[in-house]
Design a protein around this motif. Structure first.
Motif, PDB file in Angstrom:
ATOM      1  N   LEU A  40    -138.840  58.850   6.180  1.00  0.00           N
ATOM      2  CA  LEU A  40    -138.150  59.627   7.214  1.00  0.00           C
ATOM      3  C   LEU A  40    -139.198  60.436   7.949  1.00  0.00           C
ATOM      4  O   LEU A  40    -139.844  61.310   7.366  1.00  0.00           O
ATOM      5  N   GLY A  41    -139.382  60.131   9.234  1.00  0.00           N
ATOM      6  CA  GLY A  41    -140.402  60.824  10.002  1.00  0.00           C
ATOM      7  C   GLY A  41    -141.774  60.621   9.384  1.00  0.00           C
ATOM      8  O   GLY A  41    -142.189  59.496   9.106  1.00  0.00           O
ATOM      9  N   SER A  42    -142.470  61.722   9.112  1.00  0.00           N
ATOM     10  CA  SER A  42    -143.809  61.640   8.528  1.00  0.00           C
ATOM     11  C   SER A  42    -143.779  61.487   7.011  1.00  0.00           C
ATOM     12  O   SER A  42    -144.828  61.325   6.383  1.00  0.00           O
ATOM     13  N   PHE A  43    -142.575  61.532   6.429  1.00  0.00           N
ATOM     14  CA  PHE A  43    -142.459  61.363   4.978  1.00  0.00           C
ATOM     15  C   PHE A  43    -142.324  59.891   4.625  1.00  0.00           C
ATOM     16  O   PHE A  43    -141.502  59.172   5.193  1.00  0.00           O
ATOM     17  N   ALA A  44    -143.119  59.424   3.682  1.00  0.00           N
ATOM     18  CA  ALA A  44    -143.004  58.064   3.150  1.00  0.00           C
ATOM     19  C   ALA A  44    -143.175  58.141   1.643  1.00  0.00           C
ATOM     20  O   ALA A  44    -144.187  58.637   1.151  1.00  0.00           O
ATOM     21  N   GLY A  45    -142.184  57.692   0.923  1.00  0.00           N
ATOM     22  CA  GLY A  45    -142.244  57.775  -0.533  1.00  0.00           C
ATOM     23  C   GLY A  45    -140.995  57.207  -1.150  1.00  0.00           C
ATOM     24  O   GLY A  45    -140.616  56.068  -0.866  1.00  0.00           O
ATOM     25  N   PHE A  46    -140.314  58.010  -1.974  1.00  0.00           N
ATOM     26  CA  PHE A  46    -139.128  57.554  -2.679  1.00  0.00           C
ATOM     27  C   PHE A  46    -137.962  58.500  -2.395  1.00  0.00           C
ATOM     28  O   PHE A  46    -138.142  59.707  -2.301  1.00  0.00           O
ATOM     29  N   TYR A  67    -135.427  67.531  13.601  1.00  0.00           N
ATOM     30  CA  TYR A  67    -134.265  66.823  14.132  1.00  0.00           C
ATOM     31  C   TYR A  67    -133.183  67.833  14.518  1.00  0.00           C
ATOM     32  O   TYR A  67    -132.853  68.725  13.730  1.00  0.00           O
ATOM     33  N   PRO A  68    -132.600  67.707  15.708  1.00  0.00           N
ATOM     34  CA  PRO A  68    -131.563  68.664  16.121  1.00  0.00           C
ATOM     35  C   PRO A  68    -130.276  68.479  15.326  1.00  0.00           C
ATOM     36  O   PRO A  68    -129.924  67.369  14.925  1.00  0.00           O
ATOM     37  N   PRO A  90    -131.310  61.195  12.509  1.00  0.00           N
ATOM     38  CA  PRO A  90    -132.638  60.661  12.841  1.00  0.00           C
ATOM     39  C   PRO A  90    -132.583  59.169  13.140  1.00  0.00           C
ATOM     40  O   PRO A  90    -131.763  58.440  12.580  1.00  0.00           O
ATOM     41  N   ASN A  91    -133.475  58.721  14.022  1.00  0.00           N
ATOM     42  CA  ASN A  91    -133.550  57.301  14.368  1.00  0.00           C
ATOM     43  C   ASN A  91    -134.681  56.580  13.650  1.00  0.00           C
ATOM     44  O   ASN A  91    -134.895  55.387  13.877  1.00  0.00           O
ATOM     45  N   ASP A  92    -135.419  57.301  12.792  1.00  0.00           N
ATOM     46  CA  ASP A  92    -136.584  56.691  12.150  1.00  0.00           C
ATOM     47  C   ASP A  92    -136.454  56.637  10.629  1.00  0.00           C
ATOM     48  O   ASP A  92    -137.444  56.610   9.914  1.00  0.00           O
ATOM     49  N   MET A  93    -135.223  56.601  10.141  1.00  0.00           N
ATOM     50  CA  MET A  93    -134.983  56.485   8.705  1.00  0.00           C
ATOM     51  C   MET A  93    -135.128  55.026   8.282  1.00  0.00           C
ATOM     52  O   MET A  93    -134.606  54.111   8.935  1.00  0.00           O
ATOM     53  N   SER A  97    -136.998  49.154   2.942  1.00  0.00           N
ATOM     54  CA  SER A  97    -137.588  48.315   3.996  1.00  0.00           C
ATOM     55  C   SER A  97    -136.612  47.980   5.116  1.00  0.00           C
ATOM     56  O   SER A  97    -136.924  47.158   5.975  1.00  0.00           O
ATOM     57  N   ARG A  98    -135.456  48.603   5.136  1.00  0.00           N
ATOM     58  CA  ARG A  98    -134.452  48.314   6.163  1.00  0.00           C
ATOM     59  C   ARG A  98    -134.243  49.552   7.034  1.00  0.00           C
ATOM     60  O   ARG A  98    -133.884  50.611   6.525  1.00  0.00           O
ATOM     61  N   PRO A  99    -134.478  49.450   8.350  1.00  0.00           N
ATOM     62  CA  PRO A  99    -134.222  50.595   9.231  1.00  0.00           C
ATOM     63  C   PRO A  99    -132.752  50.994   9.196  1.00  0.00           C
ATOM     64  O   PRO A  99    -131.863  50.141   9.161  1.00  0.00           O
ATOM     65  N   VAL A 100    -132.513  52.290   9.183  1.00  0.00           N
ATOM     66  CA  VAL A 100    -131.146  52.818   9.214  1.00  0.00           C
ATOM     67  C   VAL A 100    -131.049  53.735  10.429  1.00  0.00           C
ATOM     68  O   VAL A 100    -131.136  54.964  10.317  1.00  0.00           O
TER      69      VAL A 100
END
Length: 275
Positions: A40-46, A67-68, A90-93, A97-100
């Motif tokens: 999510l955004g700059s976060f990548a993990g679990f 995010y507003p 958010p549009n970047d979740m 491996s699947r965009p939500v």
């Protein structure tokens, strides 16, 4: 040749839409949490996968604050405790491996799980997926035959029949709970299934009034018996659901991880197979 190519394509898509499953080391009662690859955004993990959560939740921090807010409401957790939720979309979740895109997520202060992102059942709506605990893979697009009808209640829970001892119950599949949760009234109605002594369990945010009890009988799910020594005891009547689909048991991770699970939330079907 055309048929073979189609099968290969399906397999490739299935692998592409998958994420690794990570499990915490079991605690003293045999409970653990389920984590799946996400970003999510700059976060990548679990992210924690919680099929018992109506909505997805994130703590208000430097990542989620960008995010507003689109709306706000109060949510109620197990035990009746409420907390204020600001909805973001958010549009970047990305989950497994699947965009939500446009994912509805609750942003809240003082989240019990800190900066973790909790993925609730709302982000899995209208999907089919498999939780393979043997291979430790969460994948979209289940190719196993799902042959049991899945019931849903007003909270969107995944409801399946289970048998404990000689008794049948409705159970919700709750990957967010380390241990299976039994309605407190079951201890009085079916004392042969539980040890009479209970231990306190302290939760200070989403859950309250929880005890830990020893479970004497295995739980039979889809024809497969799985055993766990401990379970939570709580008053499930505090949750807001339709009475005709009120779960008496919420299957937690100590029982769930002993089977592989397939869900089709489009056709409302489910199945399990042994590890």
């Amino acid at each position: 040749m055309k048929t073979v190519m189609m099968v290969l394509l399906l397999v490739k898509v299935s692998i592409a839409n998958a994420g690794n499953i990570h499990l915490d080391a079991p605690d003293q009662f045999g409970g653990s949490r389920l984590w799946v690859d996400c970003s999510l955004g700059s976060f990548a993990g679990f992210c924690i996968l919680d099929t018992g959560a109506v909505t997805s939740i994130v703590s208000k921090n430097h990542i989620s604050s960008r995010y507003p807010s689109v709306s706000a409401q109060k949510l109620k957790g197990l035990g009746g405790l409420t907390f204020l939720c600001e909805h973001i979309r958010p549009n970047d979740m990305v989950f497994a491996s699947r965009p939500v895109p446009n994912a509805l997520i609750c942003r809240t202060e003082n989240f019990i799980l800190g900066d973790s992102l909790l993925v609730g059942i709302n982000l899995l709506a209208s999907t089919s997926f498999r939780m393979d605990f043997k291979q430790r893979i969460f994948s979209y697009g289940s190719f196993k035959v799902v042959n049991h009808t899945l019931k849903r209640n007003s909270m969107g829970w995944l409801l399946v029949p289970v048998k404990i001892g000689s008794h049948q119950f409705i159970a919700g599949v709750d990957t967010g709970s380390p241990l299976t949760i039994f309605d407190r009234r079951l201890l009085t109605a079916f004392p042969e299934l539980f040890d009479s002594a209970m231990m306190p369990a302290d939760f200070n945010n989403l859950m309250s009034g929880i005890n830990i009890v020893k479970v004497k009988a295995p739980v039979v799910i889809g024809g497969h018996a799985v055993s766990a020594e401990y379970g939570f005891v709580a008053d499930l009547s505090t949750l807001n659901y339709k009475s005709e689909l009120a779960p008496q048991v919420l299957l937690g991770m100590n029982h769930i991880v002993q089977l592989n699970w397939d869900f089709d939330l489009i056709q409302n079907m489910w199945s399990v197979d042994p590890l």
